[in-house]
Design a protein around this motif. Structure first.
Motif, PDB file in Angstrom:
ATOM      1  N   VAL A  27      -6.838   5.254   4.069  1.00 56.88           N
ATOM      2  CA  VAL A  27      -5.924   4.800   4.736  1.00 56.88           C
ATOM      3  C   VAL A  27      -5.957   3.050   4.378  1.00 56.88           C
ATOM      4  O   VAL A  27      -5.165   2.517   4.480  1.00 56.88           O
ATOM      5  CB  VAL A  27      -6.422   4.837   6.386  1.00 56.88           C
ATOM      6  N   VAL A  28      -7.356   2.580   4.228  1.00 59.19           N
ATOM      7  CA  VAL A  28      -7.576   1.319   3.885  1.00 59.19           C
ATOM      8  C   VAL A  28      -7.025   0.897   2.457  1.00 59.19           C
ATOM      9  O   VAL A  28      -5.975   0.050   2.531  1.00 59.19           O
ATOM     10  CB  VAL A  28      -9.107   0.884   3.608  1.00 59.19           C
ATOM     11  N   VAL A  29      -6.856   1.807   1.570  1.00 62.33           N
ATOM     12  CA  VAL A  29      -6.220   1.496   0.445  1.00 62.33           C
ATOM     13  C   VAL A  29      -4.814   1.531   0.364  1.00 62.33           C
ATOM     14  O   VAL A  29      -4.055   0.487   0.013  1.00 62.33           O
ATOM     15  CB  VAL A  29      -6.744   2.250  -0.847  1.00 62.33           C
ATOM     16  N   VAL A  30      -4.245   2.299   0.947  1.00 60.44           N
ATOM     17  CA  VAL A  30      -2.875   2.607   1.262  1.00 60.44           C
ATOM     18  C   VAL A  30      -2.358   1.209   2.341  1.00 60.44           C
ATOM     19  O   VAL A  30      -1.110   0.966   1.864  1.00 60.44           O
ATOM     20  CB  VAL A  30      -2.180   3.709   1.578  1.00 60.44           C
ATOM     21  N   GLY A  31      -3.015   1.130   3.010  1.00 56.58           N
ATOM     22  CA  GLY A  31      -2.492   0.008   3.987  1.00 56.58           C
ATOM     23  C   GLY A  31      -2.506  -1.455   3.357  1.00 56.58           C
ATOM     24  O   GLY A  31      -1.662  -2.170   3.604  1.00 56.58           O
ATOM     25  N   ALA A  32      -3.504  -1.518   2.590  1.00 58.94           N
ATOM     26  CA  ALA A  32      -3.547  -2.835   1.621  1.00 58.94           C
ATOM     27  C   ALA A  32      -2.438  -2.983   0.747  1.00 58.94           C
ATOM     28  O   ALA A  32      -1.607  -4.194   0.568  1.00 58.94           O
ATOM     29  CB  ALA A  32      -5.072  -2.949   0.983  1.00 58.94           C
ATOM     30  N   PHE A  33      -2.197  -1.827  -0.020  1.00 62.96           N
ATOM     31  CA  PHE A  33      -0.710  -1.746  -0.771  1.00 62.96           C
ATOM     32  C   PHE A  33       0.433  -1.555  -0.011  1.00 62.96           C
ATOM     33  O   PHE A  33       1.490  -2.302  -0.371  1.00 62.96           O
ATOM     34  CB  PHE A  33      -0.715  -0.751  -1.552  1.00 62.96           C
ATOM     35  N   GLY A  34       0.714  -1.563   1.410  1.00 63.36           N
ATOM     36  CA  GLY A  34       1.863  -1.327   1.988  1.00 63.36           C
ATOM     37  C   GLY A  34       1.967  -2.754   2.832  1.00 63.36           C
ATOM     38  O   GLY A  34       3.066  -2.800   3.196  1.00 63.36           O
ATOM     39  N   MET A  35       1.139  -3.450   2.604  1.00 63.21           N
ATOM     40  CA  MET A  35       1.661  -5.117   3.418  1.00 63.21           C
ATOM     41  C   MET A  35       2.578  -5.535   2.489  1.00 63.21           C
ATOM     42  O   MET A  35       2.855  -5.425   1.121  1.00 63.21           O
ATOM     43  CB  MET A  35       0.294  -5.906   3.108  1.00 63.21           C
ATOM     44  N   ASN A  36       3.557  -6.284   3.079  1.00 61.89           N
ATOM     45  CA  ASN A  36       4.677  -7.210   2.394  1.00 61.89           C
ATOM     46  C   ASN A  36       4.087  -8.412   1.724  1.00 61.89           C
ATOM     47  O   ASN A  36       4.410  -9.456   2.077  1.00 61.89           O
ATOM     48  CB  ASN A  36       5.578  -7.566   3.455  1.00 61.89           C
ATOM     49  N   ILE A  37       3.526  -8.291   0.432  1.00 63.19           N
ATOM     50  CA  ILE A  37       2.920  -9.405  -0.195  1.00 63.19           C
ATOM     51  C   ILE A  37       3.740  -9.208  -1.491  1.00 63.19           C
ATOM     52  O   ILE A  37       3.968  -8.136  -2.222  1.00 63.19           O
ATOM     53  CB  ILE A  37       1.352  -8.961  -0.664  1.00 63.19           C
ATOM     54  N   ASN A  38       4.414 -10.283  -1.938  1.00 62.75           N
ATOM     55  CA  ASN A  38       5.103 -10.077  -3.065  1.00 62.75           C
ATOM     56  C   ASN A  38       4.199 -10.412  -4.515  1.00 62.75           C
ATOM     57  O   ASN A  38       3.761 -11.675  -4.684  1.00 62.75           O
ATOM     58  CB  ASN A  38       5.896 -11.419  -3.021  1.00 62.75           C
ATOM     59  N   ILE A  39       4.257  -9.268  -5.080  1.00 57.87           N
ATOM     60  CA  ILE A  39       3.184  -9.246  -6.125  1.00 57.87           C
ATOM     61  C   ILE A  39       4.170  -8.610  -7.411  1.00 57.87           C
ATOM     62  O   ILE A  39       5.095  -8.033  -7.000  1.00 57.87           O
ATOM     63  CB  ILE A  39       2.313  -8.386  -5.859  1.00 57.87           C
TER      64      ILE A  39
END
Length: 74
Positions: A27-39
């Protein structure tokens, strides 16, 4: 007979605790990648989110199997 039942309950507790730990890490890893961060990871490939979730799922299952297998060895 009671000791055998107690050992089974303790083993089940270890398995459930390990599963909870692995699920929380997922959940932590998927949640970190699920944030709206432009990368750059998400700019070209529209299926990158599915790849990340699939990879995290596979990794979580692998980690759970390794943790349980190493627990059985002791």
């Amino acid at each position: 007979m009671l000791d055998d039942k107690q050992n089974h309950l303790l083993q089940m507790g270890v398995m459930l605790s390990t599963a909870g730990l692995i699920i929380n890490a997922f959940v932590v890893v998927v949640g970190a990648f699920g944030m709206n961060i432009n990368i750059d990871l998400f700019k070209d490939d529209t299926n990158a989110e599915k790849d990340i979730v699939g990879g995290c799922t596979t990794g979580s299952i692998f980690l759970y199997v390794v943790a349980i297998a190493s627990n059985k060895g002791f």
